[in-house]
Design an enzyme around this catalytic site. Structure first.
Site, PDB file in Angstrom:
ATOM      1  N   SER A 152     -13.980  -3.008 -12.342  1.00 35.02           N
ATOM      2  CA  SER A 152     -15.195  -2.441 -11.737  1.00 35.02           C
ATOM      3  C   SER A 152     -16.314  -2.602 -12.755  1.00 35.02           C
ATOM      4  CB  SER A 152     -15.011  -0.955 -11.423  1.00 35.02           C
ATOM      5  OG  SER A 152     -16.272  -0.343 -11.191  1.00 35.02           O
TER       6      SER A 152
ATOM      7  N   ASP B 236       3.998   2.686  -4.107  1.00 38.24           N
ATOM      8  CA  ASP B 236       3.022   3.276  -5.025  1.00 38.24           C
ATOM      9  C   ASP B 236       3.061   2.427  -6.293  1.00 38.24           C
ATOM     10  OD1 ASP B 236       1.720   4.733  -7.015  1.00 38.24           O
ATOM     11  OD2 ASP B 236       2.467   6.665  -6.306  1.00 38.24           O
ATOM     12  N   VAL B 237       1.933   1.812  -6.637  1.00 32.71           N
ATOM     13  CA  VAL B 237       1.939   0.868  -7.764  1.00 32.71           C
ATOM     14  C   VAL B 237       2.165   1.534  -9.123  1.00 32.71           C
ATOM     15  CG1 VAL B 237       0.504  -0.856  -6.593  1.00 32.71           C
ATOM     16  CG2 VAL B 237      -0.592   0.913  -8.007  1.00 32.71           C
TER      17      VAL B 237
ATOM     18  N   LYS C  13     -10.748   1.180 -15.782  1.00 32.62           N
ATOM     19  CA  LYS C  13     -11.245  -0.146 -15.420  1.00 32.62           C
ATOM     20  C   LYS C  13     -11.563  -0.987 -16.667  1.00 32.62           C
ATOM     21  CE  LYS C  13     -11.029   0.115 -10.921  1.00 32.62           C
ATOM     22  NZ  LYS C  13      -9.913  -0.584 -10.239  1.00 32.62           N
TER      23      LYS C  13
ATOM     24  N   ASP D 149       0.867  -1.191   0.000  1.00 37.21           N
ATOM     25  CA  ASP D 149       0.000   0.000   0.000  1.00 37.21           C
ATOM     26  C   ASP D 149       0.901   1.237   0.000  1.00 37.21           C
ATOM     27  OD1 ASP D 149      -3.293   0.199   0.984  1.00 37.21           O
ATOM     28  OD2 ASP D 149      -2.133   2.037   0.736  1.00 37.21           O
TER      29      ASP D 149
ATOM     30  N   TYR E  45     -12.083   7.015 -14.547  1.00 36.62           N
ATOM     31  CA  TYR E  45     -12.128   5.774 -13.757  1.00 36.62           C
ATOM     32  C   TYR E  45     -12.685   4.635 -14.609  1.00 36.62           C
ATOM     33  CZ  TYR E  45     -13.347   2.720  -9.762  1.00 36.62           C
ATOM     34  OH  TYR E  45     -13.468   1.663  -8.879  1.00 36.62           O
TER      35      TYR E  45
END
Ligand code: NAD
Length: 238
Positions: A132, A53-54, A149, A32, A145
């Site tokens: 999502s 941080d991905v 997704k 995380d 977003y």
């Protein structure tokens, strides 16, 4: 031993997945970018906290190296880290768009890219990407977003076609609204309208998504490849 690396596991869905996989006997690395949240989850479940941080390529490489050193190479990757930000399309800035794509889509790419060599060398592995339902139907004031997704669903299918014959299963989960801090950050109007239109009449809980992830991680899902499973209160029916 199975080693699960769960990103964004300091809160919400990722935390529930980390808890569930730890209870199921996996060694769990809790990734995380909120270091305190990662530490709290890891302490609770006896896992390993990793601050990363991905969207940062070097940080992802370090995260996977730390997991490999301390627990072993990830046998399971749950690409879950994410954030939400709501704005009308005309108010959306290019920076908003870039950050959304960087965390969700680039982050999913970077983490999968970092764990795959060891999975392919072992001839076995499992990757779950958190999409999502908004990547399937679109969300008002959530163009960036929804686009990120939808990209994750495409990435999942293409990667699954490429690596499944080599023993690595790649699948996605496309939850509907789930009671987490992320959804509670959306407007009251949005949440009321969404609740009213759900066939089930209520949002899901993080544990509902953890059940889906635990299934996809297990051998019971051995013929699931490139699928998008939908714990979504009936909002999207495919
Ligand atoms: P949450 O806000 O409760 O948890 C997200 C976690 O990800 C936080 O701990 C945060 O610190 C971490 N994170 C955010 N950006 C990061 C980054 N760049 N690098 C590393 N960690 C980062 O949210 P949640 O609802 O549990 O969402 C988890 C995932 O599920 C997200 O990908 C989200 O888009 C997806 N999702 C959520 C819902 C929902 O209704 N809650 C529905 C569909 C999909």
């Amino acid at each position: 031993m199975s080693v699960a690396l769960v990103t964004g596991a300091g809160s919400g869905i990722g935390q529930a997945i980390a808890r569930r996989l730890a209870a199921d006997g996996y060694a769990v690395a809790v990734g995380d970018f909120d270091a305190d949240a990662a530490r709290a989850t890891a302490e609770e479940i006896g896992g390993l906290a990793i601050h990363a941080d991905v969207s940062d390529k070097d940080a992802v490489a370090d995260m996977v190296a730390t997991c490999t050193d301390k627990l072993g190479a990830p046998t399971h990757l749950i690409n879950n880290a994410g954030h939400v930000h709501q704005a009308r399309f005309t108010d959306l800035t290019a920076d908003d768009f870039d950050r959304m794509i960087a965390v969700h889509l680039r982050g999913t790419f970077l983490c999968a890219h970092a764990v795959l060599p060891a999975m392919l060398a072992n001839g076995k592995g499992c990757i779950i990407n958190m999409a999502s339902q908004l990547g399937q139907i679109g969300g008002i004031e959530l163009v960036h977003y929804s686009a990120a997704k939808a990209g994750i669903i495409g990435l999942t299918k293409a990667l699954a076609r490429e690596v499944s014959t080599q023993g690595v299963r790649v699948n996605a989960i496309a939850p509907g609204p789930i009671n987490t801090p992320l959804v509670r950050a959306l407007s009251d109007d949005w949440r009321a309208a969404k609740s009213a239109e759900l066939p089930l009449g209520r949002f899901g809980e993080p544990e509902d998504v953890a059940d889906t992830a635990a299934f996809l991680c297990s051998d019971a899902a051995k013929i699931y490849v490139g699928q998008t499973l939908s714990p979504n209160s009936g909002d999207v029916m495919l």
